[in-house]
Design a protein around this motif. Structure first.
Motif, mmCIF file in Angstrom:
data_model
loop_
_atom_site.group_PDB
_atom_site.id
_atom_site.type_symbol
_atom_site.label_atom_id
_atom_site.label_comp_id
_atom_site.label_asym_id
_atom_site.label_seq_id
_atom_site.Cartn_x
_atom_site.Cartn_y
_atom_site.Cartn_z
ATOM 1 N N LYS A 1 0.773 -4.251 28.319
ATOM 2 C CA LYS A 1 -0.294 -3.496 28.993
ATOM 3 C C LYS A 1 -1.580 -3.533 28.163
ATOM 4 C CE LYS A 1 -1.062 1.089 31.010
ATOM 5 N NZ LYS A 1 -0.531 2.463 31.087
ATOM 6 N N LYS A 2 -1.430 -3.350 26.837
ATOM 7 C CA LYS A 2 -2.589 -3.373 25.946
ATOM 8 C C LYS A 2 -3.284 -4.733 25.962
ATOM 9 C CE LYS A 2 -1.529 0.273 22.640
ATOM 10 N NZ LYS A 2 -1.393 0.626 21.219
ATOM 11 N N LEU A 3 -2.474 -5.797 26.006
ATOM 12 C CA LEU A 3 -3.041 -7.145 26.022
ATOM 13 C C LEU A 3 -3.862 -7.372 27.290
ATOM 14 C CD1 LEU A 3 -0.034 -9.193 24.624
ATOM 15 C CD2 LEU A 3 -2.277 -8.970 23.551
ATOM 16 N N LYS A 4 -3.318 -6.887 28.398
ATOM 17 C CA LYS A 4 -4.025 -7.043 29.676
ATOM 18 C C LYS A 4 -5.351 -6.296 29.655
ATOM 19 C CE LYS A 4 -0.128 -7.980 32.732
ATOM 20 N NZ LYS A 4 0.811 -7.435 33.724
ATOM 21 N N ASN A 5 -5.341 -5.129 28.994
ATOM 22 C CA ASN A 5 -6.558 -4.315 28.932
ATOM 23 C C ASN A 5 -7.420 -4.633 27.703
ATOM 24 O OD1 ASN A 5 -5.700 -2.973 31.238
ATOM 25 N ND2 ASN A 5 -4.616 -1.400 30.070
ATOM 26 N N GLN A 6 -7.018 -5.679 26.979
ATOM 27 C CA GLN A 6 -7.719 -6.128 25.768
ATOM 28 C C GLN A 6 -7.857 -4.985 24.753
ATOM 29 O OE1 GLN A 6 -11.133 -8.702 26.330
ATOM 30 N NE2 GLN A 6 -10.584 -9.073 28.470
ATOM 31 N N GLU A 7 -6.745 -4.274 24.537
ATOM 32 C CA GLU A 7 -6.733 -3.146 23.614
ATOM 33 C C GLU A 7 -5.869 -3.408 22.378
ATOM 34 O OE1 GLU A 7 -5.255 -0.012 26.055
ATOM 35 O OE2 GLU A 7 -7.119 0.226 27.179
ATOM 36 N N PHE A 8 -5.448 -4.651 22.156
ATOM 37 C CA PHE A 8 -4.579 -5.001 21.018
ATOM 38 C C PHE A 8 -5.329 -4.753 19.707
ATOM 39 C CE2 PHE A 8 -2.791 -8.258 18.087
ATOM 40 C CZ PHE A 8 -1.465 -7.847 18.109
ATOM 41 N N ASN A 9 -4.773 -3.899 18.841
ATOM 42 C CA ASN A 9 -5.458 -3.572 17.585
ATOM 43 C C ASN A 9 -4.545 -3.795 16.374
ATOM 44 O OD1 ASN A 9 -3.758 -1.247 17.308
ATOM 45 N ND2 ASN A 9 -5.136 -0.120 18.671
ATOM 46 N N LEU A 10 -5.029 -3.419 15.195
ATOM 47 C CA LEU A 10 -4.279 -3.677 13.961
ATOM 48 C C LEU A 10 -2.995 -2.853 13.871
ATOM 49 C CD1 LEU A 10 -7.163 -4.115 11.402
ATOM 50 C CD2 LEU A 10 -5.248 -5.695 11.686
ATOM 51 N N GLU A 11 -2.935 -1.716 14.525
ATOM 52 C CA GLU A 11 -1.697 -0.933 14.565
ATOM 53 C C GLU A 11 -0.619 -1.704 15.320
ATOM 54 O OE1 GLU A 11 -2.638 2.912 16.165
ATOM 55 O OE2 GLU A 11 -3.110 3.731 14.180
ATOM 56 N N ASP A 12 -1.012 -2.337 16.421
ATOM 57 C CA ASP A 12 -0.069 -3.149 17.205
ATOM 58 C C ASP A 12 0.357 -4.385 16.412
ATOM 59 O OD1 ASP A 12 -0.433 -1.450 19.507
ATOM 60 O OD2 ASP A 12 -2.371 -2.432 19.787
ATOM 61 N N PHE A 13 -0.606 -4.981 15.719
ATOM 62 C CA PHE A 13 -0.341 -6.154 14.887
ATOM 63 C C PHE A 13 0.690 -5.811 13.809
ATOM 64 C CE2 PHE A 13 -1.804 -8.864 11.199
ATOM 65 C CZ PHE A 13 -1.480 -10.085 11.746
ATOM 66 N N PHE A 14 0.486 -4.648 13.170
ATOM 67 C CA PHE A 14 1.391 -4.157 12.125
ATOM 68 C C PHE A 14 2.795 -3.933 12.697
ATOM 69 C CE2 PHE A 14 3.167 -0.564 9.620
ATOM 70 C CZ PHE A 14 3.192 -1.176 8.376
ATOM 71 N N GLU A 15 2.863 -3.360 13.885
ATOM 72 C CA GLU A 15 4.144 -3.077 14.546
ATOM 73 C C GLU A 15 4.905 -4.367 14.849
ATOM 74 O OE1 GLU A 15 4.660 -0.877 18.498
ATOM 75 O OE2 GLU A 15 4.422 0.699 16.988
ATOM 76 N N GLN A 16 4.166 -5.403 15.277
ATOM 77 C CA GLN A 16 4.798 -6.694 15.566
ATOM 78 C C GLN A 16 5.388 -7.320 14.301
ATOM 79 O OE1 GLN A 16 5.292 -7.985 18.775
ATOM 80 N NE2 GLN A 16 4.632 -5.878 19.084
ATOM 81 N N LEU A 17 4.666 -7.202 13.187
ATOM 82 C CA LEU A 17 5.164 -7.732 11.912
ATOM 83 C C LEU A 17 6.436 -6.994 11.485
ATOM 84 C CD1 LEU A 17 1.904 -8.204 9.806
ATOM 85 C CD2 LEU A 17 3.242 -9.973 10.932
ATOM 86 N N GLN A 18 6.443 -5.666 11.688
ATOM 87 C CA GLN A 18 7.607 -4.861 11.327
ATOM 88 C C GLN A 18 8.827 -5.276 12.144
ATOM 89 O OE1 GLN A 18 6.438 -3.455 8.349
ATOM 90 N NE2 GLN A 18 7.818 -1.841 8.948
ATOM 91 N N GLN A 19 8.631 -5.474 13.439
ATOM 92 C CA GLN A 19 9.754 -5.848 14.310
ATOM 93 C C GLN A 19 10.258 -7.247 13.970
ATOM 94 O OE1 GLN A 19 10.379 -4.316 18.102
ATOM 95 N NE2 GLN A 19 8.342 -3.453 18.328
ATOM 96 N N MET A 20 9.336 -8.130 13.584
ATOM 97 C CA MET A 20 9.737 -9.476 13.181
ATOM 98 C C MET A 20 10.577 -9.418 11.906
ATOM 99 S SD MET A 20 7.332 -12.791 12.540
ATOM 100 C CE MET A 20 6.611 -12.754 14.156
ATOM 101 N N LYS A 21 10.173 -8.543 10.980
ATOM 102 C CA LYS A 21 10.919 -8.374 9.724
ATOM 103 C C LYS A 21 12.340 -7.889 9.983
ATOM 104 C CE LYS A 21 9.587 -6.086 6.041
ATOM 105 N NZ LYS A 21 8.839 -5.129 5.216
ATOM 106 N N ASN A 22 12.494 -7.036 10.991
ATOM 107 C CA ASN A 22 13.809 -6.484 11.326
ATOM 108 C C ASN A 22 14.785 -7.544 11.819
ATOM 109 O OD1 ASN A 22 12.967 -3.938 10.666
ATOM 110 N ND2 ASN A 22 12.445 -3.340 12.754
ATOM 111 N N MET A 23 14.261 -8.679 12.259
ATOM 112 C CA MET A 23 15.124 -9.746 12.772
ATOM 113 C C MET A 23 15.854 -10.482 11.663
ATOM 114 S SD MET A 23 12.735 -11.281 15.829
ATOM 115 C CE MET A 23 13.802 -12.679 16.178
ATOM 116 N N GLY A 24 15.400 -10.324 10.407
ATOM 117 C CA GLY A 24 16.094 -10.981 9.296
ATOM 118 C C GLY A 24 15.164 -11.854 8.487
ATOM 119 N N PRO A 25 15.713 -12.580 7.477
ATOM 120 C CA PRO A 25 14.891 -13.464 6.638
ATOM 121 C C PRO A 25 14.147 -14.498 7.492
ATOM 122 C CG PRO A 25 17.099 -13.242 5.745
ATOM 123 C CD PRO A 25 17.132 -12.604 7.095
#
Length: 446
Positions: A322-346
């Motif tokens: 939804k944020k991407l569609k509304n062009q609202e993607f910010n550094l908090e979202d960026f940080f969250e994506q990195l965290q979720q990627m880290k949770n997937m493993g090495p």
């Protein structure tokens, strides 16, 4: 460290040469078989296993199915892939459960193989599948083994049955079974004692536990990094106890992979799980077909999807869309994506699951996980306003953020640039921008 990296690179190099040829002669096939043989032996695969494997592959590779094929090189790869899969068991071997609960799983193995930790990981894995496990502390000899299991139980919120160090392991196993029946636990996982080497006393005790509780599974926990020794241990335990399966620990630390490729062929016991790290969720069901694909550089998309599904929050993903569609993607979202990627493993393990990113490619790709730590530190040093609206970050703010995160102003600048690239790329994926995609570099790749 990439799984099977040495073997994967050598096999992929061999197949790269085969794919480049329009037709294959028997000489070409023989040369490829020689290279495969050397690669497998260097990976510490059992000599007899290598010999039998190559006999099967060669019989099929010099037959009509290859020489009359339009793409003979690819046909040889297909044969090797199928035979590698068969070598490791063919299909996934699941845990056997009792028709009338509770089911009893008995973990055995030498001291230091990781039985106690694996008991916790296994309980965690099966709890996620809807089971109500009970951990039984049957190792009364190793100092702090009972305490270690109790700590794991507390972390996972799984009950641990213990009768202290004075009782016999047989009585503990029987007591755990009675406790499970009266408390509604449908699964009992017994952690047994190990020794530094196989001896009659150890085997006698394990046989007594087996006879007392009649387990549905006797699972050997064995350290994959011990290579051929792991196979020898598995063979001896199987002859003495009649194993139903094997759990390979520290498979993520073994670049050779000889144990994984040999243990099934030598003992006939399926590999049921593989330990892929230290975290309590780092125990994965062993899929022979997926492992063969990864070794040959074909990727492992199914495991990648499963990891993503387990790590990613669906509601957050919808919110992000939804944020991407509304062009609202910010550094908090960026940080969250990195965290979720880290949770997937090495990260090298995750990248190794992507088709085409095999041993050879990953070898030349420098993965800098420290960069992720720096990225997190920089974002954490920003104010809520700066994270939500990075455009306000001027020169003085950059200096303050760098000082607060223990990094340089150049690092802050680089992160902001990467964030903008990510934003553009994600817009493209969401269909908001047309045309050619510009080059993109993840912040943890150099």
């Amino acid at each position: 460290m990439a799984l099977f990296s040495g073997l994967a690179e050598k096999l992929q190099n061999t197949f790269g040469r085969l794919k480049g040829k329009g037709k294959l002669s028997e000489v070409d096939v023989n040369e490829a078989m020689r290279e495969i043989r050397l690669a497998l032996l260097e990976a510490d695969v059992n000599f007899k296993v290598v010999k039998d494997f190559l006999t099967k592959v060669k019989e099929r590779s010099v037959g009509q199915e290859v020489f009359q094929s339009l793409t003979p090189g690819q046909q040889v790869i297909k044969i090797v892939n199928e035979e590698l899969t068969e070598l490791m068991g063919g299909t996934q071997s699941k845990i056997n459960l009792a028709s009338k609960p509770p089911s009893v799983l008995m973990l055995v193995g030498l001291q230091g193989a990781g039985k106690t930790t694996t008991a916790g990981k296994l309980a965690n894995n099966l709890m996620k599948q809807g089971k109500k496990p009970l951990l039984a502390a049957g190792d009364i000899y190793r100092p702090a083994a009972i305490k270690q299991l109790q700590i794991l139980g507390e972390k996972l919120d799984i009950p641990v049955f213990s009768m202290g160090e004075k009782n016999s392991p047989v009585n503990i196993a029987k007591g755990a079974l009675e406790f499970a029946v009266s408390h509604g636990n449908d699964l009992v996982i017994i952690d047994t004692a190990g020794r530094l080497h196989i001896n009659e006393e150890l085997m006698g005790e394990l046989k007594d536990i087996k006879n007392a509780v009649n387990p549905q599974e006797i699972l050997l926990v064995v350290d994959a990094m011990t290579g051929q020794d792991a196979v020898n241990v598995a063979e001896t335990f199987n002859n003495q106890l009649g194993l139903s399966g094997v759990i390979l620990t520290k498979l993520d630390g073994d670049t050779r992979g000889g144990a994984a490729l040999s243990v099934r062929a030598v003992t006939g016991c399926p590999i049921k799980f593989a330990g892929m790290g230290e975290k309590l969720d780092a125990l994965e069901p062993f899929h022979p077909e997926r492992m063969a694909s990864r070794i040959l550089g074909m990727g492992d998309v199914l495991s990648l999807i499963e990891k993503a599904q387990a790590s990613y929050d669906i509601n957050k993903a919808k919110e992000l869309e939804k944020k991407l569609k509304n062009q609202e993607f910010n550094l908090e979202d960026f940080f969250e994506q990195l965290q979720q990627m880290k949770n997937m493993g090495p990260l090298d393990e995750i990248l190794g699951m992507i088709p085409g990113l095999g041993g050879k490619q990953l070898k030349n790709l420098k993965i800098d996980e420290k960069q992720l730590v720096h990225t997190e530190a920089i974002i954490n040093s920003m104010t809520p306003l700066e994270r939500k609206n990075p455009n306000v970050i001027n020169g003085s703010r950059r200096k303050r953020i760098a000082q607060g995160s223990g990094t340089r102003i150049q690092d802050v600048n680089q992160l902001l640039k990467q964030f903008e690239q990510t934003k553009k790329m994600m817009k493209q994926f969401s269909g908001m921008e047309k045309g050619k995609k510009k080059g993109f570099k993840l912040p943890f790749l150099k």
